[in-house]
Design a protein around this motif. Structure first.
Motif, short mmCIF file in Angstrom:
data_model
loop_
_atom_site.label_atom_id
_atom_site.label_comp_id
_atom_site.label_asym_id
_atom_site.label_seq_id
_atom_site.Cartn_x
_atom_site.Cartn_y
_atom_site.Cartn_z
N GLN A 171 0.82 -1.20 0.00
CA GLN A 171 0.00 0.00 0.00
C GLN A 171 0.86 1.26 0.00
OE1 GLN A 171 -2.36 -0.82 3.48
NE2 GLN A 171 -4.11 -1.57 2.28
N ILE A 172 1.94 1.23 0.73
CA ILE A 172 2.84 2.39 0.75
C ILE A 172 3.42 2.64 -0.64
CG2 ILE A 172 5.01 3.30 1.67
CD1 ILE A 172 4.39 1.77 4.26
N VAL A 173 3.97 1.59 -1.23
CA VAL A 173 4.57 1.73 -2.57
C VAL A 173 3.49 2.05 -3.59
CG1 VAL A 173 5.76 0.49 -4.40
CG2 VAL A 173 6.54 0.26 -2.05
N GLY A 174 2.32 1.41 -3.46
CA GLY A 174 1.24 1.67 -4.40
C GLY A 174 0.78 3.11 -4.35
N GLY A 175 0.70 3.69 -3.14
CA GLY A 175 0.30 5.09 -3.01
C GLY A 175 1.31 6.02 -3.64
N LYS A 176 2.60 5.76 -3.40
CA LYS A 176 3.65 6.58 -4.03
C LYS A 176 3.59 6.45 -5.55
CE LYS A 176 5.53 7.36 0.08
NZ LYS A 176 5.61 8.69 0.71
N LEU A 177 3.38 5.22 -6.01
CA LEU A 177 3.31 4.97 -7.45
C LEU A 177 2.10 5.67 -8.07
CD1 LEU A 177 4.89 3.28 -9.54
CD2 LEU A 177 3.26 1.44 -9.15
N LEU A 178 0.99 5.65 -7.35
CA LEU A 178 -0.22 6.29 -7.86
C LEU A 178 -0.04 7.81 -7.97
CD1 LEU A 178 -3.18 5.84 -8.69
CD2 LEU A 178 -3.81 6.15 -6.28
N ALA A 179 0.63 8.42 -6.99
CA ALA A 179 0.85 9.86 -7.02
C ALA A 179 1.77 10.25 -8.17
CB ALA A 179 1.45 10.32 -5.69
N LEU A 180 2.88 9.55 -8.32
CA LEU A 180 3.83 9.88 -9.40
C LEU A 180 3.23 9.54 -10.76
CD1 LEU A 180 6.62 11.00 -9.96
CD2 LEU A 180 7.53 8.67 -9.84
N GLY A 181 2.44 8.45 -10.80
CA GLY A 181 1.78 8.09 -12.06
C GLY A 181 0.78 9.15 -12.50
N GLY A 182 0.09 9.76 -11.52
CA GLY A 182 -0.84 10.84 -11.87
C GLY A 182 -0.12 12.02 -12.49
N LEU A 183 1.06 12.36 -11.96
CA LEU A 183 1.85 13.43 -12.55
C LEU A 183 2.36 13.05 -13.94
CD1 LEU A 183 3.90 14.68 -9.47
CD2 LEU A 183 1.94 15.78 -10.57
N ALA A 184 2.77 11.79 -14.12
CA ALA A 184 3.21 11.33 -15.45
C ALA A 184 2.07 11.43 -16.46
CB ALA A 184 3.71 9.89 -15.36
N LEU A 185 0.86 11.10 -16.01
CA LEU A 185 -0.31 11.23 -16.89
C LEU A 185 -0.52 12.68 -17.28
CD1 LEU A 185 -2.73 9.77 -18.19
CD2 LEU A 185 -4.01 10.23 -16.08
N LEU A 186 -0.34 13.60 -16.31
CA LEU A 186 -0.50 15.02 -16.59
C LEU A 186 0.57 15.51 -17.56
CD1 LEU A 186 -2.04 17.62 -15.91
CD2 LEU A 186 -0.46 17.96 -14.00
N VAL A 187 1.79 15.01 -17.40
CA VAL A 187 2.89 15.40 -18.30
C VAL A 187 2.61 14.95 -19.74
CG1 VAL A 187 5.32 14.94 -18.84
CG2 VAL A 187 4.64 15.49 -16.51
#
Length: 478
Positions: A171-187
């Protein structure tokens, strides 16, 4: 709210508080939008310019007066390579290979007027296109945004308290991954919008556009997963940043620049001078088709006389000079094709070696995928050259056939004052010649050519996911 979403929300909140990160994110979004606008404007300008030049060249060719067909063979004709809509997203090798060709008899010219030769030397270091921004700049931004997502928790000693509060490693890694993935999607969103706008243009093909979108989405996902994985493997943010910058430097900057040099050393190409000398030597050995008495064409002359059942060329029902021109062009074209085939075989080996090096660099694989789907790779350039050569040969041979059938041998060899007028043919014949039409491949063929690059990027994503899985299991064990 689940721990995963809470962790993702808190991570995004930390990123938003980082003004440097926000400024960098804003800058890359602006850069992508500017890249889309400038690339689109540039490609539209090039396409319009080539269309105007093509119309002018065709008008000049058709405006020739009554004249001898062989003079039209040497007058020649210009053709220009058309651009597909996806060239605005990734122009590929177009800036280096040239955009126009001069077609004439007895010669097989190369393409000329590439942007690199007409523009600043900065063009050699990469054009500002959506493809370049996503390949090189976007990963660097994600590194600076995400290098400490997990390493920060380890360094500050907050990882174990998170786990004691009920959050699992996944869950910790998944949350970090979800946050950075959202920024990658925005980029990547502006570039994807640009692809959507291209899809609405005439001639745009849905399959290669979808392949491009999938390839770049996989590439950004790869960097997202890789950044989190390395951040989870190390204990300090500084170490994570240095490791990620090293990976970016090697895979995005170093290998893509070095790979072509390695390929060129492994499979060197003959330079223009060597090729011209070799062709001139072989042409001399072949003989001079302009000279009816050339000893190298004596056997052909006897075979022609025998075929028509006559003993002199003057008794042939066709103009022997035209027959000779047809045969000479056929032989010289076979020679040119042999040199061209050898050159492209060496280039194919170079490309294969670069693709093999691409196994070590997902950026090389993505670049191969991108150019193949856009139709702007080496195969696309060769497609244009092959079609241009087929058109040149057909054009020249039609003019040679016109000399064979519409001009008498007596007039063609006469030297009296009125001979020049008698050997001319009507100018309507030039206007009746077909125009050059480039036949682009269908979408399925372009998408298939991009699949090897896509497979490499997907393999990198799978490998990064495995590394992240191992790193996740080791979290908190030290």
């Amino acid at each position: 709210m689940s721990p995963l979403r809470l962790i993702a929300r808190d991570e995004l909140r930390l990123m938003v508080r980082n003004r440097v990160a926000l400024i960098a994110l804003g800058l890359i979004l602006i850069l992508t939008i500017v890249a889309i606008a400038t690339a689109w404007t540039h490609q539209r300008g090039i396409a319009d310019q080539r269309a105007r030049h093509q119309a002018a060249a065709t008008a000049a060719f058709e405006a020739q007066p009554d004249r001898h067909p062989h003079r039209v063979v040497h007058y020649g004709h210009f053709i220009f390579r058309p651009l597909g809509p996806l060239a605005a997203f990734d122009p590929g090798v177009d800036a280096f290979t040239g955009s126009s060709m001069f077609l004439e008899g007895h010669r097989q010219n190369t393409a000329n007027f590439g942007d690199v030769r007409q523009s600043s030397l900065l063009v050699r270091f990469g054009q500002l296109t959506p493809a370049f921004v996503l390949q090189a700049v976007a990963p660097l931004l994600l590194i600076f945004l995400g290098y400490g997502v997990v390493a920060r928790e380890t360094e500050r000693g907050t990882l174990r308290p998170l786990m004691l509060q009920g959050a699992t490693r996944a869950q910790i890694v998944g949350g970090k991954l979800l946050a950075l993935g959202g920024l990658a999607l925005l980029v990547g969103l502006p570039a994807m919008i640009g692809l959507g706008l291209i899809a609405g243009q005439p001639g745009a093909l849905a399959t290669p556009i979808a392949t491009l979108a999938l390839g770049y989405a996989t590439y950004l996902a790869l960097w997202t997963v890789g950044i989190v994985a390395i951040s989870a493997l190390v204990r300090r943010r500084r170490d994570a940043l240095l490791a990620l910058l090293a990976v970016w430097t090697v895979t995005v900057v170093l290998l893509p620049r070095v790979a072509p040099d390695i390929a060129n050393q492994a499979y060197p190409l003959a330079n223009r001078l060597q090729t011209d000398v070799g062709i001139a030597r072989d042409l001399r050995a072949m003989g001079d088709s302009h000279d009816p008495n050339d000893p190298h064409f004596a056997a052909f002359k006897q075979a022609t006389l025998k075929r028509y059942g006559v003993s002199r060329v003057e008794d042939l029902p066709v103009n022997y000079k035209g027959v000779l021109a047809l045969e000479g062009e056929r032989l010289s074209t076979e020679l040119f094709d042999r040199y061209t085939t050898e050159s492209f075989a060496a280039q194919a080996k170079q490309t294969a070696l670069v693709d093999a090096i691409g196994l070590l660099s997902p950026t090389i694989a993505l670049r191969s995928l991108s150019m193949a789907a856009a139709g702007t790779d080496l195969a696309g350039h060769r497609r244009f050259l092959d079609q241009a050569e087929a058109y040149r040969y057909a054009l020249v041979q039609r003019l040679n056939a016109l000399e064979q059938d519409a001009v008498s041998y007596a007039d063609d060899t006469a030297v009296d004052a009125g001979a020049d007028r008698r050997k001319r043919v009507d100018a309507a014949n030039w206007r009746a010649l077909p125009a050059f039409t480039f036949h682009a491949p269908d979408g399925a063929k372009l998408a298939r050519s991009a699949l090897p690059g896509l497979a490499v990027v997907v393999a990198w994503l799978v490998a990064a996911t495995l590394v992240l899985t191992i790193a996740t299991r080791r979290m908190g064990a030290r």
